[in-house]
Design an enzyme around this catalytic site. Sequence first.
Site, PDB file in Angstrom:
ATOM      1  N   TYR A 186       0.844  -1.217   0.000  1.00 17.27           N
ATOM      2  CA  TYR A 186       0.000   0.000   0.000  1.00 17.27           C
ATOM      3  C   TYR A 186       0.866   1.248   0.000  1.00 17.27           C
ATOM      4  CZ  TYR A 186      -3.413   3.397   1.947  1.00 17.27           C
ATOM      5  OH  TYR A 186      -4.213   4.486   2.188  1.00 17.27           O
TER       6      TYR A 186
HETATM    7  N1  LIG Z   1      -9.659   5.007   5.647  1.00 16.41           N
HETATM    8  C1  LIG Z   1      -8.479   5.411   6.093  1.00 16.41           C
HETATM    9  O1  LIG Z   1      -8.125   5.261   7.276  1.00 16.41           O
HETATM   10  C2  LIG Z   1      -7.521   6.124   5.149  1.00 16.41           C
HETATM   11  C3  LIG Z   1      -6.340   6.646   5.683  1.00 16.41           C
HETATM   12  C4  LIG Z   1      -5.453   7.298   4.853  1.00 16.41           C
HETATM   13  C5  LIG Z   1      -5.744   7.440   3.503  1.00 16.41           C
HETATM   14  N2  LIG Z   1      -6.905   6.929   3.005  1.00 16.41           N
HETATM   15  C6  LIG Z   1      -7.179   7.088   1.573  1.00 16.41           C
HETATM   16  O2  LIG Z   1      -8.466   7.652   1.425  1.00 16.41           O
HETATM   17  C7  LIG Z   1      -8.994   7.300   0.146  1.00 16.41           C
HETATM   18  C8  LIG Z   1     -10.453   6.894   0.290  1.00 16.41           C
HETATM   19  O3  LIG Z   1     -10.531   5.706   1.048  1.00 16.41           O
HETATM   20  P1  LIG Z   1     -11.796   5.345   1.977  1.00 16.41           P
HETATM   21  O4  LIG Z   1     -11.297   5.294   3.375  1.00 16.41           O
HETATM   22  O5  LIG Z   1     -12.958   6.187   1.628  1.00 16.41           O
HETATM   23  O6  LIG Z   1     -12.009   3.839   1.516  1.00 16.41           O
HETATM   24  P2  LIG Z   1     -13.278   3.073   0.893  1.00 16.41           P
HETATM   25  O7  LIG Z   1     -14.498   3.433   1.649  1.00 16.41           O
HETATM   26  O8  LIG Z   1     -12.859   1.660   0.809  1.00 16.41           O
HETATM   27  O9  LIG Z   1     -13.395   3.704  -0.562  1.00 16.41           O
HETATM   28  C9  LIG Z   1     -12.449   3.417  -1.549  1.00 16.41           C
HETATM   29  C10 LIG Z   1     -13.036   3.861  -2.872  1.00 16.41           C
HETATM   30  O10 LIG Z   1     -12.094   3.529  -3.917  1.00 16.41           O
HETATM   31  C11 LIG Z   1     -12.776   2.818  -4.931  1.00 16.41           C
HETATM   32  N3  LIG Z   1     -11.915   1.868  -5.612  1.00 16.41           N
HETATM   33  C12 LIG Z   1     -11.176   0.874  -5.048  1.00 16.41           C
HETATM   34  N4  LIG Z   1     -10.588   0.143  -6.004  1.00 16.41           N
HETATM   35  C13 LIG Z   1     -10.964   0.703  -7.201  1.00 16.41           C
HETATM   36  C14 LIG Z   1     -10.678   0.391  -8.549  1.00 16.41           C
HETATM   37  N5  LIG Z   1      -9.902  -0.644  -8.875  1.00 16.41           N
HETATM   38  N6  LIG Z   1     -11.217   1.162  -9.522  1.00 16.41           N
HETATM   39  C15 LIG Z   1     -12.014   2.203  -9.207  1.00 16.41           C
HETATM   40  N7  LIG Z   1     -12.325   2.555  -7.936  1.00 16.41           N
HETATM   41  C16 LIG Z   1     -11.798   1.800  -6.954  1.00 16.41           C
HETATM   42  C17 LIG Z   1     -13.903   2.093  -4.200  1.00 16.41           C
HETATM   43  O11 LIG Z   1     -14.977   1.812  -5.088  1.00 16.41           O
HETATM   44  P3  LIG Z   1     -15.341   0.382  -5.713  1.00 16.41           P
HETATM   45  O12 LIG Z   1     -14.982  -0.654  -4.708  1.00 16.41           O
HETATM   46  O13 LIG Z   1     -16.788   0.545  -6.004  1.00 16.41           O
HETATM   47  O14 LIG Z   1     -14.518   0.330  -6.968  1.00 16.41           O
HETATM   48  C18 LIG Z   1     -14.328   3.129  -3.190  1.00 16.41           C
HETATM   49  O15 LIG Z   1     -15.252   4.025  -3.759  1.00 16.41           O
HETATM   50  C19 LIG Z   1      -8.069   6.196  -0.403  1.00 16.41           C
HETATM   51  O16 LIG Z   1      -7.236   6.711  -1.386  1.00 16.41           O
HETATM   52  C20 LIG Z   1      -7.247   5.786   0.811  1.00 16.41           C
HETATM   53  O17 LIG Z   1      -5.971   5.310   0.442  1.00 16.41           O
HETATM   54  C21 LIG Z   1      -7.801   6.274   3.796  1.00 16.41           C
END
Ligand SMILES: NC(=O)c1ccc[n+]([C@@H]2O[C@H](COP(=O)([O-])OP(=O)(O)OC[C@H]3O[C@@H](n4cnc5c(N)ncnc54)[C@H](OP(=O)(O)O)[C@@H]3O)[C@@H](O)[C@H]2O)c1
Length: 307
Positions: A186
């Site tokens: 990651y």
């Molecule tokens: N949650 C945390 O603690 C955290 C911390 C630091 C950074 N982040 C970052 O925040 C961002 C949002 O994450 P989140 O926490 O909202 O996670 P999430 O709820 O799992 O959402 C991730 C999103 O990315 C999409 N996605 C994943 N694989 C994909 C693919 N192959 N093609 C197109 N879309 C894809 C998913 O949609 P589908 O599955 O429908 O494709 C979903 O809409 C990410 O970049 C993550 O790295 C999160």
Amino acid sequence: MLSALTQAATAAVNWAVNPRPEHDPDDLAAAVRGKNVLVTGASYGVGAATARLLAQAGATVLLAARTEDRLATVAEEITATGGTAYCYPANLADPVAAEALAGTILAEHGHVDIVVSNAGKSIRRSVELQYDRFHDFERTIGVNYLGPVRMLLALLPSMRARGQGQIINVSTVGVRLTPAPRWGAYQASKGAFDTWLRGIAPEIAADGVAVSTFYPSVIHTRMSAPTPTLRQLPGLSSGEAAGVVARAIVTRERAIGPWWLGPAELGSVLLAGPVSWALGVLYRNSDDTASANGDATADTSHTNAER
Ligand SMILES: NC(=O)c1ccc[n+]([C@@H]2O[C@H](COP(=O)([O-])OP(=O)(O)OC[C@H]3O[C@@H](n4cnc5c(N)ncnc54)[C@H](OP(=O)(O)O)[C@@H]3O)[C@@H](O)[C@H]2O)c1
């Protein structure tokens, strides 16, 4: 009484350790009204919340992710409250699909003003469980780096030609700190995109295209939910994280993260040896989750659970 106190204490800690989502709604409306804003990863979590918030402020939101019915639900919620949203189901881990996504959007909307590059896949798994899982690395590098690069290569020419635009990268604090055990795939992929985008930022700034990077620690979404430690840590809700993205759009800040990120980044350089030793101790005293171990009965809502 005790639960009210616990809630107040949690809210206070969250307030103290996370970046502020505050922005003036009028400023946000002025920044996005009538603009085409592409939000990747708009089917869940931060992306869905961001799309709702920006649409409410008057943006035309272009929603991209794989899960078609979830995108449709988010778009319906937006249109039901008077907003404008279009769905673009796409697998960003597939570079051909990522380029096609950009092409379709340009054909249908002419241009994109703001890109919120938010789609992401996280994997927390020890390398000893990955000896036969090269696809862990392919999937993370695909959606977290190569796909967004391919998409932006197709969008940047028109953004630069129009002399305006903004790209907001939802990154992670991890890319600025000593890489943590189990998160290698990651972190490497998020770090690659962060480095590339910061590298091109001075090139495209001259043509009026700004780059802002949001470095969150924990956001309580389906991504962080399966990791027990992350569930316990203070974090942002997806709505608050969307507020930080909105702040980045309004202020066009180069970087937004928690206040402690700068000192921690410095500490990880100055104290590299002790930090690495401490992470080793932490690793030996913690476990991989059931889903990381490939347990089919474990919580499959998390992308880690994909085989
Ligand atoms: N949650 C945390 O603690 C955290 C911390 C630091 C950074 N982040 C970052 O925040 C961002 C949002 O994450 P989140 O926490 O909202 O996670 P999430 O709820 O799992 O959402 C991730 C999103 O990315 C999409 N996605 C994943 N694989 C994909 C693919 N192959 N093609 C197109 N879309 C894809 C998913 O949609 P589908 O599955 O429908 O494709 C979903 O809409 C990410 O970049 C993550 O790295 C999160």
